[in-house]
Write a protein that holds these residues in place. Sequence first.
Motif, PDB file in Angstrom:
ATOM      1  N   LEU A 173       0.824  -1.211   0.000  1.00 42.70           N
ATOM      2  CA  LEU A 173       0.000   0.000   0.000  1.00 42.70           C
ATOM      3  C   LEU A 173       0.856   1.259   0.000  1.00 42.70           C
ATOM      4  CD1 LEU A 173      -2.902  -0.932   2.464  1.00 42.70           C
ATOM      5  CD2 LEU A 173      -2.745  -1.258   0.001  1.00 42.70           C
ATOM      6  N   LEU A 174       2.064   1.166   0.583  1.00 47.74           N
ATOM      7  CA  LEU A 174       2.971   2.311   0.591  1.00 47.74           C
ATOM      8  C   LEU A 174       3.641   2.530  -0.764  1.00 47.74           C
ATOM      9  CD1 LEU A 174       4.918   1.888   3.981  1.00 47.74           C
ATOM     10  CD2 LEU A 174       3.264   3.670   3.445  1.00 47.74           C
ATOM     11  N   GLU A 175       3.729   1.471  -1.562  1.00 49.64           N
ATOM     12  CA  GLU A 175       4.566   1.493  -2.773  1.00 49.64           C
ATOM     13  C   GLU A 175       4.217   2.615  -3.757  1.00 49.64           C
ATOM     14  OE1 GLU A 175       6.487  -1.716  -5.897  1.00 49.64           O
ATOM     15  OE2 GLU A 175       4.641  -2.233  -4.818  1.00 49.64           O
ATOM     16  N   PRO A 176       2.935   2.860  -4.090  1.00 49.95           N
ATOM     17  CA  PRO A 176       2.658   3.936  -5.067  1.00 49.95           C
ATOM     18  C   PRO A 176       3.175   5.299  -4.602  1.00 49.95           C
ATOM     19  CG  PRO A 176       0.722   2.544  -4.774  1.00 49.95           C
ATOM     20  CD  PRO A 176       1.689   2.147  -3.717  1.00 49.95           C
ATOM     21  N   VAL A 177       2.925   5.637  -3.326  1.00 53.60           N
ATOM     22  CA  VAL A 177       3.398   6.923  -2.811  1.00 53.60           C
ATOM     23  C   VAL A 177       4.920   6.915  -2.714  1.00 53.60           C
ATOM     24  CG1 VAL A 177       3.280   8.549  -0.890  1.00 53.60           C
ATOM     25  CG2 VAL A 177       1.254   7.229  -1.532  1.00 53.60           C
ATOM     26  N   SER A 178       5.498   5.779  -2.328  1.00 48.53           N
ATOM     27  CA  SER A 178       6.955   5.665  -2.227  1.00 48.53           C
ATOM     28  C   SER A 178       7.617   5.904  -3.582  1.00 48.53           C
ATOM     29  CB  SER A 178       7.329   4.278  -1.678  1.00 48.53           C
ATOM     30  OG  SER A 178       8.728   4.124  -1.612  1.00 48.53           O
ATOM     31  N   ILE A 179       7.030   5.338  -4.629  1.00 46.09           N
ATOM     32  CA  ILE A 179       7.590   5.516  -5.984  1.00 46.09           C
ATOM     33  C   ILE A 179       7.487   6.976  -6.421  1.00 46.09           C
ATOM     34  CG2 ILE A 179       7.241   4.935  -8.417  1.00 46.09           C
ATOM     35  CD1 ILE A 179       6.458   2.118  -7.520  1.00 46.09           C
ATOM     36  N   LYS A 223       7.427   9.628  -4.483  1.00 49.63           N
ATOM     37  CA  LYS A 223       8.417  10.388  -3.724  1.00 49.63           C
ATOM     38  C   LYS A 223       9.823  10.163  -4.286  1.00 49.63           C
ATOM     39  CE  LYS A 223       6.427  11.145   0.848  1.00 49.63           C
ATOM     40  NZ  LYS A 223       6.722  11.078   2.298  1.00 49.63           N
ATOM     41  N   LYS A 224      10.104   8.911  -4.627  1.00 46.46           N
ATOM     42  CA  LYS A 224      11.425   8.586  -5.174  1.00 46.46           C
ATOM     43  C   LYS A 224      11.651   9.308  -6.505  1.00 46.46           C
ATOM     44  CE  LYS A 224      14.118   4.601  -6.826  1.00 46.46           C
ATOM     45  NZ  LYS A 224      14.113   3.116  -7.006  1.00 46.46           N
ATOM     46  N   ASN A 225      10.629   9.291  -7.376  1.00 49.56           N
ATOM     47  CA  ASN A 225      10.762   9.966  -8.682  1.00 49.56           C
ATOM     48  C   ASN A 225      10.920  11.480  -8.505  1.00 49.56           C
ATOM     49  OD1 ASN A 225      10.579   7.546 -10.072  1.00 49.56           O
ATOM     50  ND2 ASN A 225       8.333   7.693 -10.318  1.00 49.56           N
ATOM     51  N   ARG A 226      10.211  12.044  -7.526  1.00 43.36           N
ATOM     52  CA  ARG A 226      10.334  13.470  -7.270  1.00 43.36           C
ATOM     53  C   ARG A 226      11.755  13.818  -6.810  1.00 43.36           C
ATOM     54  NH1 ARG A 226       6.646  14.124  -3.397  1.00 43.36           N
ATOM     55  NH2 ARG A 226       4.986  13.958  -4.927  1.00 43.36           N
ATOM     56  N   GLN A 227      12.317  12.966  -5.956  1.00 39.73           N
ATOM     57  CA  GLN A 227      13.691  13.186  -5.496  1.00 39.73           C
ATOM     58  C   GLN A 227      14.686  13.030  -6.648  1.00 39.73           C
ATOM     59  OE1 GLN A 227      14.882  14.163  -2.449  1.00 39.73           O
ATOM     60  NE2 GLN A 227      12.735  14.457  -1.842  1.00 39.73           N
ATOM     61  N   LEU A 228      14.407  12.076  -7.553  1.00 37.62           N
ATOM     62  CA  LEU A 228      15.283  11.919  -8.727  1.00 37.62           C
ATOM     63  C   LEU A 228      15.236  13.168  -9.601  1.00 37.62           C
ATOM     64  CD1 LEU A 228      14.567   8.192  -9.754  1.00 37.62           C
ATOM     65  CD2 LEU A 228      16.768   9.131  -9.026  1.00 37.62           C
ATOM     66  N   ASP A 229      14.034  13.714  -9.776  1.00 39.62           N
ATOM     67  CA  ASP A 229      13.896  14.923 -10.588  1.00 39.62           C
ATOM     68  C   ASP A 229      14.597  16.114  -9.947  1.00 39.62           C
ATOM     69  OD1 ASP A 229      12.405  13.456 -12.369  1.00 39.62           O
ATOM     70  OD2 ASP A 229      10.456  14.115 -11.574  1.00 39.62           O
ATOM     71  N   ASP A 230      14.560  16.157  -8.595  1.00 34.12           N
ATOM     72  CA  ASP A 230      15.168  17.282  -7.883  1.00 34.12           C
ATOM     73  C   ASP A 230      16.631  17.027  -7.535  1.00 34.12           C
ATOM     74  OD1 ASP A 230      12.713  18.473  -7.993  1.00 34.12           O
ATOM     75  OD2 ASP A 230      12.125  17.922  -5.940  1.00 34.12           O
ATOM     76  N   ASP A 231      17.163  15.880  -8.019  1.00 33.96           N
ATOM     77  CA  ASP A 231      18.539  15.513  -7.694  1.00 33.96           C
ATOM     78  C   ASP A 231      18.719  15.398  -6.176  1.00 33.96           C
ATOM     79  OD1 ASP A 231      20.852  14.683  -8.839  1.00 33.96           O
ATOM     80  OD2 ASP A 231      21.806  16.657  -8.883  1.00 33.96           O
ATOM     81  N   GLY A 232      17.707  14.813  -5.508  1.00 37.12           N
ATOM     82  CA  GLY A 232      17.717  14.738  -4.045  1.00 37.12           C
ATOM     83  C   GLY A 232      18.119  13.365  -3.523  1.00 37.12           C
ATOM     84  N   THR A 246      13.373  -1.091   1.423  1.00 35.88           N
ATOM     85  CA  THR A 246      13.638   0.048   0.537  1.00 35.88           C
ATOM     86  C   THR A 246      12.384   0.893   0.341  1.00 35.88           C
ATOM     87  OG1 THR A 246      15.255  -1.329  -0.624  1.00 35.88           O
ATOM     88  CG2 THR A 246      14.585   0.720  -1.702  1.00 35.88           C
ATOM     89  N   ILE A 247      11.236   0.226   0.155  1.00 38.25           N
ATOM     90  CA  ILE A 247       9.982   0.951  -0.087  1.00 38.25           C
ATOM     91  C   ILE A 247       9.597   1.836   1.093  1.00 38.25           C
ATOM     92  CG2 ILE A 247       7.493   0.654  -0.410  1.00 38.25           C
ATOM     93  CD1 ILE A 247       8.136  -1.738  -2.216  1.00 38.25           C
ATOM     94  N   PRO A 248       9.511   1.301   2.327  1.00 35.08           N
ATOM     95  CA  PRO A 248       9.110   2.181   3.441  1.00 35.08           C
ATOM     96  C   PRO A 248      10.099   3.298   3.726  1.00 35.08           C
ATOM     97  CG  PRO A 248       9.667  -0.025   4.256  1.00 35.08           C
ATOM     98  CD  PRO A 248       9.586  -0.118   2.774  1.00 35.08           C
ATOM     99  N   LEU A 249      11.400   3.084   3.497  1.00 35.87           N
ATOM    100  CA  LEU A 249      12.361   4.155   3.768  1.00 35.87           C
ATOM    101  C   LEU A 249      12.271   5.251   2.723  1.00 35.87           C
ATOM    102  CD1 LEU A 249      15.624   2.573   5.205  1.00 35.87           C
ATOM    103  CD2 LEU A 249      13.604   3.453   6.365  1.00 35.87           C
ATOM    104  N   ASN A 250      12.023   4.918   1.447  1.00 36.65           N
ATOM    105  CA  ASN A 250      11.797   5.959   0.441  1.00 36.65           C
ATOM    106  C   ASN A 250      10.530   6.747   0.758  1.00 36.65           C
ATOM    107  OD1 ASN A 250      13.800   6.227  -1.686  1.00 36.65           O
ATOM    108  ND2 ASN A 250      13.363   4.079  -2.183  1.00 36.65           N
ATOM    109  N   PHE A 251       9.531   6.070   1.328  1.00 36.15           N
ATOM    110  CA  PHE A 251       8.303   6.759   1.722  1.00 36.15           C
ATOM    111  C   PHE A 251       8.579   7.773   2.833  1.00 36.15           C
ATOM    112  CE2 PHE A 251       4.744   7.042   4.694  1.00 36.15           C
ATOM    113  CZ  PHE A 251       3.729   7.506   3.856  1.00 36.15           C
TER     114      PHE A 251
END
Length: 538
Positions: A420-426, A428-437, A469-474
């Motif tokens: 259930l966390l995975e969609p939001v985790s992904i 957030k991860k993509n947003r950080q990739l876009d922001d070089d975070g 990995t999923i919960p920590l990216n979340f």
Amino acid sequence: MASTPEPEDGRELYALLHLSPDASGEEIRRAYRQYAQIYHPDKYQDPQMKDVATENFQRIRDAYEVLSDENKRQIYDIYGIEGLNSGLELGPKLNKPEEIKEQLERLKRRKEEEKFLAHARPTGSIIANISVPQYLDGYGIMRGMGMSSEVQLPVSKRNTVVVGGNLVVNGTDGTGAASAVLRHQLSSVSSVEFTATAGLRSLISVQTFRQISPHSTATSGLALSLRDGSINLSNAWTRQLSDNTVGNIQLALGTDSSISVGWQKKDEKNSATGEVKLGTSFFGASAHYIRFFSTKSHGRIAGRVGSSALDFEIGGGRRISQFSTVRMIYNIGIQGVSWRFELHRAGQKLVIPVLLSTDFNALLATSAFAIPSTLYFLLQTYFVKPYYHKREKQKELEKMESLSAQLTEARRAAKKAQKLLEPVSIRKKNRQLDDDGLVIRKALYGNHKKVKESRELNDDVASQVLDVTIPLNFLVSEAGQLKLHEGIKKSGIMGFYDPCPGDPKLLLVEYTFHGQKYKQVMVDDYSALLIPQDIHQI
């Protein structure tokens, strides 16, 4: 006031909402809203997903109800979940945390006192003397019988009342007595007892006990007979001679003056005692030795010699349940050849001495020893040992199967929570990739040794290590930071579980920041984690 105990659940409710123990009310509400958006059952149409969401939403809501309530949070912070489940009620609302803690301590002490006062410890024994020679002569098989009972009744933390009595019947004669004892704890190192006995030996007495050094104790007593007015004095000194050896001296002055010297030594496998006693009209010496073959069985050898006794005994016992032990003793002496059967159950005891012969007969004495010994050996070899071995093995197997089932279910629940966390985790991860975070590339949690040695989750380590990995990216904040709080057990974080209860655990994290790969970071189960940090740069 007593020191504040640490909750044993690792502050799971804080971990569940990803909060610091110092979190403000606004932070608690914000964390709850964040997770409620993920796990609210109305967001899912699929029945299985709805069930998973409902289960986790209930956990989130329960945690929020405790942490958002100031009084409940105070209880949880001091006593953990146990405190909340134990029915502690604060009563009138108190404003200061110090007042709340003081009230909790007071209620806890009251609860302990109520438990203490409700605890009465009864002890008793029944002795049934059986005589085979008397039966063969045409008389009854029962030679005599005795019963005694005692109940300890705590009336306060410092005072205990002991009430007891005994009855003894030998042939057509019988005697009895009743006694009452008031025991008062004067301090942590001294106490006093007042005793009154009515019956064949009516008397009143007082006895004091004091620990005179870390290794020595002394007891003094005075008894007054109500029948003839005689006074008896007694003194005893006990000294710890070594880690497992104790020596004692006892002196009695009165109608039956005597002095005795004894010692006792006990360790995990052996127990031995000895005593020499000299009186104005008697003397005697006794000793016994017990060997513990296992946690369930033991053997015993004992002997007595003196002006009125000369006997030797050998036997053994076996624990048949958590509170019950059976014993059989073979005795030979000036009174004849006999067996003694004993059943000990908690504080209760049944003793059946069986007199086989009043005359010494070599054949009878040998047979009386050999027959039960042989039967015991055969029973142990062919019935008892295989049965207990099979039962213990079955218990261990059932325990392992139960633990395995619990871990399997906990792992399944963690995986469902991650799903259930995975969609939001992904996102957030993509947003950080876009922001070089900050991006968590890999995160493993579980057995300390397995996590350190493992680079990938193969079959050998999968049961003791969880990919988180999923919960920590979340949990990565919008500012590109991940923070896990000090003193909060990581298995309580949503999407985690404890894959190896009782073993040391480790969290391993690999991450990138500003497009640069950082070295692995490893932290223990209760340690804080803050990334990114410059010291992690490769």
